[in-house]
Scaffold this motif. Structure first.
Motif, PDB file in Angstrom:
ATOM      1  N   HIS A 119      27.153  80.059  27.489  1.00  0.00           N
ATOM      2  CA  HIS A 119      28.399  79.304  27.325  1.00  0.00           C
ATOM      3  C   HIS A 119      28.508  78.158  28.327  1.00  0.00           C
ATOM      4  O   HIS A 119      29.009  77.080  27.985  1.00  0.00           O
ATOM      5  CB  HIS A 119      29.595  80.242  27.474  1.00  0.00           C
ATOM      6  N   ILE A 120      28.073  78.387  29.570  1.00  0.00           N
ATOM      7  CA  ILE A 120      28.240  77.356  30.602  1.00  0.00           C
ATOM      8  C   ILE A 120      26.929  76.639  30.936  1.00  0.00           C
ATOM      9  O   ILE A 120      26.888  75.816  31.844  1.00  0.00           O
ATOM     10  CB  ILE A 120      28.859  77.932  31.883  1.00  0.00           C
ATOM     11  N   SER A 121      25.872  76.962  30.201  1.00  0.00           N
ATOM     12  CA  SER A 121      24.563  76.307  30.389  1.00  0.00           C
ATOM     13  C   SER A 121      24.066  76.420  31.825  1.00  0.00           C
ATOM     14  O   SER A 121      23.658  75.428  32.450  1.00  0.00           O
ATOM     15  CB  SER A 121      24.641  74.830  29.969  1.00  0.00           C
ATOM     16  N   GLN A 122      24.126  77.634  32.354  1.00  0.00           N
ATOM     17  CA  GLN A 122      23.635  77.919  33.696  1.00  0.00           C
ATOM     18  C   GLN A 122      22.703  79.128  33.635  1.00  0.00           C
ATOM     19  O   GLN A 122      22.814  79.956  32.729  1.00  0.00           O
ATOM     20  CB  GLN A 122      24.794  78.221  34.647  1.00  0.00           C
ATOM     21  N   PRO A 123      21.780  79.260  34.604  1.00  0.00           N
ATOM     22  CA  PRO A 123      20.899  80.439  34.619  1.00  0.00           C
ATOM     23  C   PRO A 123      21.697  81.726  34.800  1.00  0.00           C
ATOM     24  O   PRO A 123      22.752  81.734  35.438  1.00  0.00           O
ATOM     25  CB  PRO A 123      19.990  80.185  35.833  1.00  0.00           C
ATOM     26  N   GLU A 124      21.193  82.820  34.238  1.00  0.00           N
ATOM     27  CA  GLU A 124      21.890  84.104  34.333  1.00  0.00           C
ATOM     28  C   GLU A 124      22.076  84.568  35.776  1.00  0.00           C
ATOM     29  O   GLU A 124      23.020  85.291  36.074  1.00  0.00           O
ATOM     30  CB  GLU A 124      21.130  85.175  33.546  1.00  0.00           C
TER      31      GLU A 124
ATOM     32  N   VAL B 152      27.680  82.311  37.048  1.00  0.00           N
ATOM     33  CA  VAL B 152      27.617  83.360  36.032  1.00  0.00           C
ATOM     34  C   VAL B 152      28.057  84.702  36.618  1.00  0.00           C
ATOM     35  O   VAL B 152      28.813  85.450  35.994  1.00  0.00           O
ATOM     36  CB  VAL B 152      26.203  83.468  35.433  1.00  0.00           C
ATOM     37  N   GLY B 153      27.607  84.993  37.822  1.00  0.00           N
ATOM     38  CA  GLY B 153      27.982  86.255  38.454  1.00  0.00           C
ATOM     39  C   GLY B 153      29.477  86.364  38.696  1.00  0.00           C
ATOM     40  O   GLY B 153      30.080  87.422  38.459  1.00  0.00           O
ATOM     41  N   VAL B 154      30.095  85.281  39.147  1.00  0.00           N
ATOM     42  CA  VAL B 154      31.536  85.284  39.395  1.00  0.00           C
ATOM     43  C   VAL B 154      32.303  85.507  38.091  1.00  0.00           C
ATOM     44  O   VAL B 154      33.237  86.313  38.024  1.00  0.00           O
ATOM     45  CB  VAL B 154      31.971  83.954  40.059  1.00  0.00           C
ATOM     46  N   LEU B 155      31.897  84.804  37.036  1.00  0.00           N
ATOM     47  CA  LEU B 155      32.581  84.942  35.748  1.00  0.00           C
ATOM     48  C   LEU B 155      32.343  86.318  35.124  1.00  0.00           C
ATOM     49  O   LEU B 155      33.241  86.875  34.476  1.00  0.00           O
ATOM     50  CB  LEU B 155      32.105  83.844  34.790  1.00  0.00           C
ATOM     51  N   TRP B 156      31.161  86.859  35.310  1.00  0.00           N
ATOM     52  CA  TRP B 156      30.839  88.195  34.779  1.00  0.00           C
ATOM     53  C   TRP B 156      31.789  89.246  35.363  1.00  0.00           C
ATOM     54  O   TRP B 156      32.356  90.053  34.630  1.00  0.00           O
ATOM     55  CB  TRP B 156      29.389  88.509  35.123  1.00  0.00           C
ATOM     56  N   ASN B 157      31.980  89.193  36.661  1.00  0.00           N
ATOM     57  CA  ASN B 157      32.904  90.132  37.303  1.00  0.00           C
ATOM     58  C   ASN B 157      34.349  89.862  36.915  1.00  0.00           C
ATOM     59  O   ASN B 157      35.119  90.793  36.648  1.00  0.00           O
ATOM     60  CB  ASN B 157      32.749  90.056  38.832  1.00  0.00           C
ATOM     61  N   LYS B 158      34.730  88.593  36.865  1.00  0.00           N
ATOM     62  CA  LYS B 158      36.112  88.249  36.567  1.00  0.00           C
ATOM     63  C   LYS B 158      36.498  88.644  35.147  1.00  0.00           C
ATOM     64  O   LYS B 158      37.587  89.193  34.910  1.00  0.00           O
ATOM     65  CB  LYS B 158      36.338  86.750  36.776  1.00  0.00           C
TER      66      LYS B 158
ATOM     67  N   ARG C  13      38.771  83.003  24.156  1.00  0.00           N
ATOM     68  CA  ARG C  13      39.761  82.204  24.882  1.00  0.00           C
ATOM     69  C   ARG C  13      39.718  82.495  26.373  1.00  0.00           C
ATOM     70  O   ARG C  13      39.826  81.589  27.200  1.00  0.00           O
ATOM     71  CB  ARG C  13      41.165  82.488  24.335  1.00  0.00           C
ATOM     72  N   ASP C  14      39.570  83.764  26.731  1.00  0.00           N
ATOM     73  CA  ASP C  14      39.460  84.109  28.143  1.00  0.00           C
ATOM     74  C   ASP C  14      38.197  83.517  28.761  1.00  0.00           C
ATOM     75  O   ASP C  14      38.224  82.977  29.870  1.00  0.00           O
ATOM     76  CB  ASP C  14      39.465  85.635  28.312  1.00  0.00           C
ATOM     77  N   LEU C  15      37.086  83.626  28.050  1.00  0.00           N
ATOM     78  CA  LEU C  15      35.832  83.057  28.542  1.00  0.00           C
ATOM     79  C   LEU C  15      35.971  81.558  28.757  1.00  0.00           C
ATOM     80  O   LEU C  15      35.551  81.024  29.799  1.00  0.00           O
ATOM     81  CB  LEU C  15      34.707  83.352  27.544  1.00  0.00           C
ATOM     82  N   GLU C  16      36.569  80.880  27.797  1.00  0.00           N
ATOM     83  CA  GLU C  16      36.750  79.427  27.906  1.00  0.00           C
ATOM     84  C   GLU C  16      37.662  79.083  29.084  1.00  0.00           C
ATOM     85  O   GLU C  16      37.372  78.168  29.866  1.00  0.00           O
ATOM     86  CB  GLU C  16      37.348  78.891  26.604  1.00  0.00           C
ATOM     87  N   TYR C  17      38.752  79.824  29.231  1.00  0.00           N
ATOM     88  CA  TYR C  17      39.683  79.540  30.327  1.00  0.00           C
ATOM     89  C   TYR C  17      39.021  79.755  31.688  1.00  0.00           C
ATOM     90  O   TYR C  17      39.096  78.887  32.570  1.00  0.00           O
ATOM     91  CB  TYR C  17      40.925  80.427  30.217  1.00  0.00           C
ATOM     92  N   TYR C  18      38.392  80.908  31.864  1.00  0.00           N
ATOM     93  CA  TYR C  18      37.813  81.199  33.173  1.00  0.00           C
ATOM     94  C   TYR C  18      36.628  80.287  33.495  1.00  0.00           C
ATOM     95  O   TYR C  18      36.411  79.947  34.656  1.00  0.00           O
ATOM     96  CB  TYR C  18      37.419  82.675  33.261  1.00  0.00           C
ATOM     97  N   ALA C  19      35.887  79.887  32.468  1.00  0.00           N
ATOM     98  CA  ALA C  19      34.731  79.014  32.701  1.00  0.00           C
ATOM     99  C   ALA C  19      35.149  77.570  32.950  1.00  0.00           C
ATOM    100  O   ALA C  19      34.603  76.894  33.837  1.00  0.00           O
ATOM    101  CB  ALA C  19      33.777  79.085  31.507  1.00  0.00           C
ATOM    102  N   LYS C  20      36.128  77.091  32.183  1.00  0.00           N
ATOM    103  CA  LYS C  20      36.453  75.657  32.210  1.00  0.00           C
ATOM    104  C   LYS C  20      37.652  75.309  33.091  1.00  0.00           C
ATOM    105  O   LYS C  20      37.814  74.147  33.470  1.00  0.00           O
ATOM    106  CB  LYS C  20      36.708  75.175  30.779  1.00  0.00           C
ATOM    107  N   ALA C  21      38.513  76.274  33.395  1.00  0.00           N
ATOM    108  CA  ALA C  21      39.708  75.980  34.194  1.00  0.00           C
ATOM    109  C   ALA C  21      39.746  76.787  35.488  1.00  0.00           C
ATOM    110  O   ALA C  21      39.920  76.232  36.578  1.00  0.00           O
ATOM    111  CB  ALA C  21      40.972  76.251  33.373  1.00  0.00           C
ATOM    112  N   TRP C  22      39.585  78.098  35.381  1.00  0.00           N
ATOM    113  CA  TRP C  22      39.705  78.965  36.554  1.00  0.00           C
ATOM    114  C   TRP C  22      38.574  78.735  37.552  1.00  0.00           C
ATOM    115  O   TRP C  22      38.812  78.590  38.754  1.00  0.00           O
ATOM    116  CB  TRP C  22      39.721  80.414  36.085  1.00  0.00           C
TER     117      TRP C  22
END
Length: 354
Positions: A112-117, A122-128, A211-220
């Motif tokens: 989704h964010i075009s970053q390595p796993e 990615v780690g921050v978003l995975w936990n969040k 929606r949560d993934l988009e919010y946390y990736a693009k705004a949070w």
């Protein structure tokens, strides 16, 4: 006709098969199926809803049925008595949603964010995402209450009103057929009708996840750097670091502030009490002063704005606060405003000393 055909194609599909149980469906397997289908391996996958072991054996991946958890075999059930697996650092036993997210969540986020796993982002978003979304489904499916029932009982707490039972799990549960809905006499047609409702449920819970993934990736997540910078400068505005200023515009700051305070071991006397930010990202914007809540979702502030100011506006606020340019103070004292940054800063300083 077209919609039914499309749903049928998605069930029958092509490529690999995903298996889950038929009958009454739940939020965990509905989301597990949705998340898997976000990944290239499962694009165009077919779905088999059954409890027949022979049919499940033909599936590439099985979730929430089969009595087996074996990631190497793509088996993700959690109903067996010996199952105790939890997400790293969390206490809640996983459901099929948690299992799929634990194993595939980083791949979904990285895509989704075009970053390595293995990237920090990615780690921050995975936990969040687990803590903010998935864990509630795990708890719901495993019958775990958000609050300790014994503690609630011993404290004599009673619910003041009905909240409508609108949880993520209940939202999916409502999409199941009613007990007295007409059922086709043909078993194949009956299963197809049930499967159609499951696909609707999977799409619905998936929409919330997306929606949560988009919010946390693009705004949070982008807000994290802004809050870190503000945190680093906080002693410029108060020697004890009790005032934090978001210079450009308001961003989602609460999670990041609590994390920074925890990481640095901030004591009560050194924690941020007030956050200042402009109402709009323009040069002549009015400024807000917000009291930091005790917890993210709490209505109680660490130090609410002074009681004599509460409910006052404009000239009356100027008089009671002694600071010109006042706009308002909420009746509960959790937020207020001033026409200028200097005015908001002075209000915060006076509130700290009040």
């Amino acid at each position: 006709m077209t919609e039914n055909a499309a749903k049928r194609m998605k069930m029958e599909g092509g490529g690999v098969k995903i298996g889950t149980h038929n009958g009454h469906f739940h939020a965990d397997e509905a989301l597990a199926v949705y998340m898997l289908r976000l990944l290239p391996t499962y694009a165009g996958s077919s779905l088999v809803r059954t409890r027949d072991p022979a049919l499940l054996q033909t599936c590439h991946t099985v979730v929430d049925v089969g009595g087996e958890y074996d990631a190497s075999a793509n088996r993700y059930d959690h109903h067996q008595r010996t199952f105790t697996t939890t997400f790293p650092g969390r206490p809640t036993k996983l459901s099929s949603a948690g299992l799929v997210f634990m194993h595939f969540g980083k791949s979904i986020i990285a895509q989704h964010i075009s970053q390595p796993e293995d990237s920090d982002e990615v780690g921050v978003l995975w936990n969040k995402l687990y803590e903010s979304f998935i864990e509630a489904l795990d708890a719901h499916d495993n019958g775990i209450s958000a609050y300790d029932p014994a503690g609630i009982s011993s404290a004599g707490l009673e619910k003041r009103f009905s909240d409508g039972g609108f949880t993520l799990g209940a939202m999916v549960g409502r999409l199941n057929p009613n007990w007295n809905d007409p059922t086709p006499s043909d078993p194949v047609e009956a299963q197809a009708a049930e499967d159609s409702k499951f696909l609707l449920a999977s799409a619905r819970i998936g929409e919330e996840f997306a929606r949560d993934l988009e919010y946390y990736a693009k705004a949070w997540l982008p807000a994290r750097t802004i809050v870190q910078d503000a945190w680093a400068k906080r002693t410029q505005y108060d020697p004890e670091g009790r005032i934090m200023v978001l210079e450009g515009q308001a961003v989602p700051w609460k999670d990041h502030l609590y994390t920074l305070e925890e990481q640095e071991g901030a004591k009560d006397g050194k924690k941020v009490l007030y956050v200042l930010y402009p109402e709009k990202p323009v040069p002549d914007a009015k400024w807000r002063i917000q009291a930091v809540p005790v917890t993210k979702d709490s209505f109680q502030s660490r130090k609410a704005l002074p009681e004599p100011w509460r409910g006052a506006r404009d000239a009356q606020l100027d008089e009671v606060s002694g600071v010109p340019g006042g706009v308002f103070i909420h009746a509960s004292g959790f937020i207020g405003g001033n026409k200028t940054f200097d005015g908001a800063k002075e209000m915060a300083a006076k509130a700290c000393a009040f």
